[in-house]
Design an enzyme around this catalytic site. Structure first.
Site, short mmCIF file in Angstrom:
data_model
loop_
_atom_site.label_atom_id
_atom_site.label_comp_id
_atom_site.label_asym_id
_atom_site.label_seq_id
_atom_site.Cartn_x
_atom_site.Cartn_y
_atom_site.Cartn_z
N SER A 36 25.45 59.86 9.93
CA SER A 36 25.37 58.60 10.64
C SER A 36 25.37 57.42 9.67
O SER A 36 25.30 57.59 8.44
CB SER A 36 24.11 58.56 11.51
OG SER A 36 24.17 57.50 12.43
N ASP A 114 34.04 60.35 0.64
CA ASP A 114 32.96 59.65 1.35
C ASP A 114 33.55 59.14 2.65
O ASP A 114 34.41 58.28 2.66
CB ASP A 114 32.45 58.49 0.48
CG ASP A 114 31.35 57.71 1.17
OD1 ASP A 114 30.64 58.29 2.00
OD2 ASP A 114 31.20 56.50 0.88
N ASP A 172 11.83 60.28 -0.20
CA ASP A 172 10.84 59.41 -0.85
C ASP A 172 10.22 58.43 0.14
O ASP A 172 9.07 58.00 -0.04
CB ASP A 172 11.49 58.65 -2.01
CG ASP A 172 12.75 57.90 -1.59
OD1 ASP A 172 13.59 58.49 -0.88
OD2 ASP A 172 12.91 56.73 -1.98
N LEU A 473 60.12 43.57 36.67
CA LEU A 473 58.92 43.42 37.48
C LEU A 473 59.20 43.73 38.96
O LEU A 473 60.35 43.68 39.42
CB LEU A 473 58.37 42.01 37.36
CG LEU A 473 57.82 41.59 36.00
CD1 LEU A 473 57.52 40.10 35.99
CD2 LEU A 473 56.57 42.39 35.65
N GLY A 475 59.76 42.88 42.57
CA GLY A 475 60.30 41.66 43.15
C GLY A 475 61.40 41.03 42.32
O GLY A 475 61.95 39.99 42.70
N GLY A 477 64.36 42.19 41.86
CA GLY A 477 65.66 42.39 42.50
C GLY A 477 66.38 43.63 42.02
O GLY A 477 67.58 43.77 42.23
N LYS A 478 65.67 44.55 41.41
CA LYS A 478 66.28 45.76 40.86
C LYS A 478 66.99 46.58 41.92
O LYS A 478 68.16 46.94 41.77
CB LYS A 478 65.20 46.63 40.19
CG LYS A 478 64.46 45.97 39.05
CD LYS A 478 63.43 46.89 38.45
CE LYS A 478 62.34 47.32 39.43
NZ LYS A 478 61.55 46.19 39.95
N SER A 546 59.29 50.89 35.61
CA SER A 546 59.21 51.57 34.31
C SER A 546 58.68 50.62 33.22
O SER A 546 59.42 50.19 32.36
CB SER A 546 60.56 52.16 33.91
OG SER A 546 61.61 51.22 34.01
#
Length: 636
Positions: A36, A114, A172, A473, A475, A477-478, A546
């Site tokens: 730790s 280390d 110690d 996106l 909307g 129009g794809k 996509s």
């Protein structure tokens, strides 16, 4: 450079060759320190370097000066500064990167790593542990066993480190109390047994004071075991076991300086080899025998695990980088699907179905994680259901490769069972994995060759197959544009088919949602279907948001070069939201629709789309005409 007079030998000054010869035949132990935050790892290594007289005069002078300005010991020597080399580490007092240091004693040479203590740097700890023979797990005597103690112990065991030292540090500060030591050892043993660790060596130490580091300490008369250095000097190194197994040499490079020499260079991962030995090249299975073992210093009569050599073979057989030369009577398994443990190392979470590069030894192949089986809670060892893996998560997954590769389970061979996963877009390492075994079905599923080829299907239809991939996106129009393009191509006598995102989700992908992982799987399935359709000679059109470049690139890679045409329907978010034909943006803004692209899920804009359509400047009809014109110029 002169060595400081605090006790170092001056042999290096008088006779450098004698100094090197003195160390040449010593065995080498690689080990890591872990645990730790602020358990004293860097201080311990600094103390080891100091006590072994491996500090040069200028280093000691700098250490003295730095200890007064940025040290944590009130002006006294702060040994951690010998290791914490990064400025950020010195300012914060923590280790971030993996720091490697060399030191030696009269009996052995050492390379120590280390490793960081913070959980967010678990990836660095894995890097250091991947080549280590032993792990020194430090525990602050005041704090006992902590979360990172468990995490690093689990990882060390997982990565095949069989020698563990439990160094209970800062004794110690607890008055060298034996009861404190015994209580911590008992607590750790309980956890160690759960993860399969049956043996470890517990040593009470003080890195700052040097107690039980180089020699036994009078402050712990109740401890009768070895000091840390004594244990490191005598622990058995695993090299002999590797040399006893069958030959395994991954081919790193085909060495062909002229027409008369053809050798195969690599590091022998296991076993030994002599001229005349029968060998086999996997995955091809071709056999031959070793003619010569070539090195820069001359030919060898024998080479063993750990040596880098060039082998020449008696026969002219096909062998290239990524192949493995093995003992003929002991071939490796070859498979393309595995169960594996993966430690995820990226801020970008793992997504099933997303393509990555997998590098195992000298082989690099395409890979996808097909099914995360579970994630391991390191604290409780509970197996948790998981659909993905986040940064520093440890999970068991099924993984599929683009082609079969030779391998060995990680428990048998680190070199042939350990791999890394690489992001195909950024080339960043995103995960480290350990193969458990090949999935049985990978041995039983074979590609069936058909007599009617892709070219024959295309020739019958008198057209070149293409995949028009419409992205943008919601909307944008794809679907509208893709539908118009198909109508125009159909009217021209072309053989086409349109795969629309909404339509596909009514059938093939009806079981998928809209999380990032589900979006990746959605595109993977569509890509596979589209590939089959182009194999049939069709011009395929797809209309999908996509949103991720990696998945669009994945589909592109499925097809022959030039057959994937990315059509970016470029519509600004404000314009797409203004149209909102389906009312989806309104729902997303109201919090009724989660993981919606452009609102609370990202869209990665294409960087090099073959066709870009600006719908703020072109009508759908104009866009369709432009796309058809571009396409016909390519296929006619």
């Amino acid at each position: 450079m002169a060595l400081e007079v605090y006790g170092s030998s001056d042999l290096i000054e008088r006779d450098i060759e004698a100094y090197l010869e003195q160390h040449e035949n010593k065995s080498l132990l690689r080990f890591i320190t872990c645990g730790s935050v602020d358990d004293g790892k860097s201080t311990l290594i600094g103390r080891l370097l100091y006590d072994s007289k491996m500090i040069f005069e200028d280093q000691l002078a700098k250490l003295t000066a730095d200890s007064k300005t940025v040290g944590t010991q009130g002006g006294a020597l702060d040994f951690a500064l010998l290791v914490d080399g990064l400025a950020a580490e010195r300012e914060q007092g923590i280790t971030i990167d993996v720091a490697y240091r060399f030191f030696a004693t009269d009996k052995r040479k050492f390379i120590v790593a280390d490793t960081p203590g913070h959980e967010q740097y678990t990836r660095n700890m894995v890097t250091g542990a991947s080549t280590a023979d032993l792990a020194v797990i430090l525990i602050d005597a005041r704090k006992g066993v902590l979360t990172q103690t468990r995490r690093h112990s689990y990882l060390a065991h997982l990565l095949g480190i069989r020698h563990l030292v439990l160094a209970i540090n800062k004794m110690d500060l607890v008055g060298y109390d034996r009861a404190v030591f015994d209580r911590i050892v008992l607590e750790y043993r309980s956890f160690a047994t759960e993860i399969g660790v049956t043996r470890f060596k517990a040593i009470p130490i003080s890195g700052l004071g040097g107690d039980n580091i180089g020699s036994r300490s009078e402050n712990t008369p109740w401890y009768d075991g070895p000091s840390l250095v004594e244990h490191l000097e005598t622990v058995e190194v695993d090299a002999s076991a590797r040399q006893a197994g069958p030959l395994r040499m991954p081919v790193q490079w085909v060495n062909r300086p002229d027409l008369d020499f053809r050798g195969f260079a690599g590091l022998i991962a296991a076993g030994s080899v002599k001229p005349g030995d029968a060998v086999r090249v996997v995955p091809s299975g071709k056999t031959s025998s070793v003619a010569r073992i070539v090195t820069a210093g001359g030919d060898l009569d024998e080479a063993v695990a750990g040596q880098s050599v060039t082998l020449t073979l008696a026969d002219e057989i096909d062998c290239s980088r990524g192949d493995v030369i093995v003992a003929a009577e002991s071939p490796l398994e070859v498979a393309d699907q595995f169960e594996a443990t993966v430690v995820w190392m990226s801020d970008v979470k793992m997504l099933p179905g997303r393509p990555y590069w997998l590098k195992l030894g000298t082989t690099t192949v395409s890979a996808t994680i097909t099914e995360p089986k579970y994630e391991v809670n390191v604290n409780t060892l509970e197996k948790l259901a998981a659909k993905t893996l986040d940064l520093n998560a440890i999970g068991v997954v099924n993984i599929a490769l683009g082609k079969p590769i030779p391998f060995a389970p990680y428990a048998e061979s680190r070199e042939l069972g350990g791999f890394i996963l690489i992001d195909r877009m950024t080339n960043a390492t995103v995960g480290a994995g350990l193969i458990h075994f090949a999935l049985r079905r990978s041995q039983n599923i074979h590609w069936q060759t058909a007599d009617i080829t892709r070219e024959a299907h295309a020739g019958q239809k008198a057209q070149q197959p293409k995949l028009l991939w419409f992205t943008g996106l919601s909307g944008a129009g794809k679907s509208t544009i893709a539908n118009l393009v198909e109508k125009k191509l159909f009217a021209l006598g072309k053989h086409t088919f349109l795969l629309d995102g909404d339509n596909v989700r009514h059938g093939l992908n009806k079981d998928l949602g809209f999380t990032d992982a589900d979006r990746v799987e959605n595109i993977r399935r569509v890509g596979e279907v589209a590939k089959l359709m182009t194999d049939a000679g069709l011009i395929v059109l797809t209309a999908f948001i996509s949103p991720f470049r990696a998945e669009r690139q994945m589909v592109r890679a499925m097809l022959p070069e030039g057959d994937f045409v990315e059509v970016f329907v470029d519509t600004p978010l404000a314009e797409a939201e203004k149209r909102d034909v389906k009312g989806l943006y309104k729902k997303a803004r109201a919090g009724q629709l989660s993981n919606f692209t452009g609102i609370d899920s990202p869209y990665e804009v294409p960087e090099n789309a073959e066709i870009r359509i600006d719908t703020t400047q072109m009508s759908p009809e104009e866009a369709a005409d432009a796309i058809v014109e571009r396409l016909l110029a390519q296929i006619d």
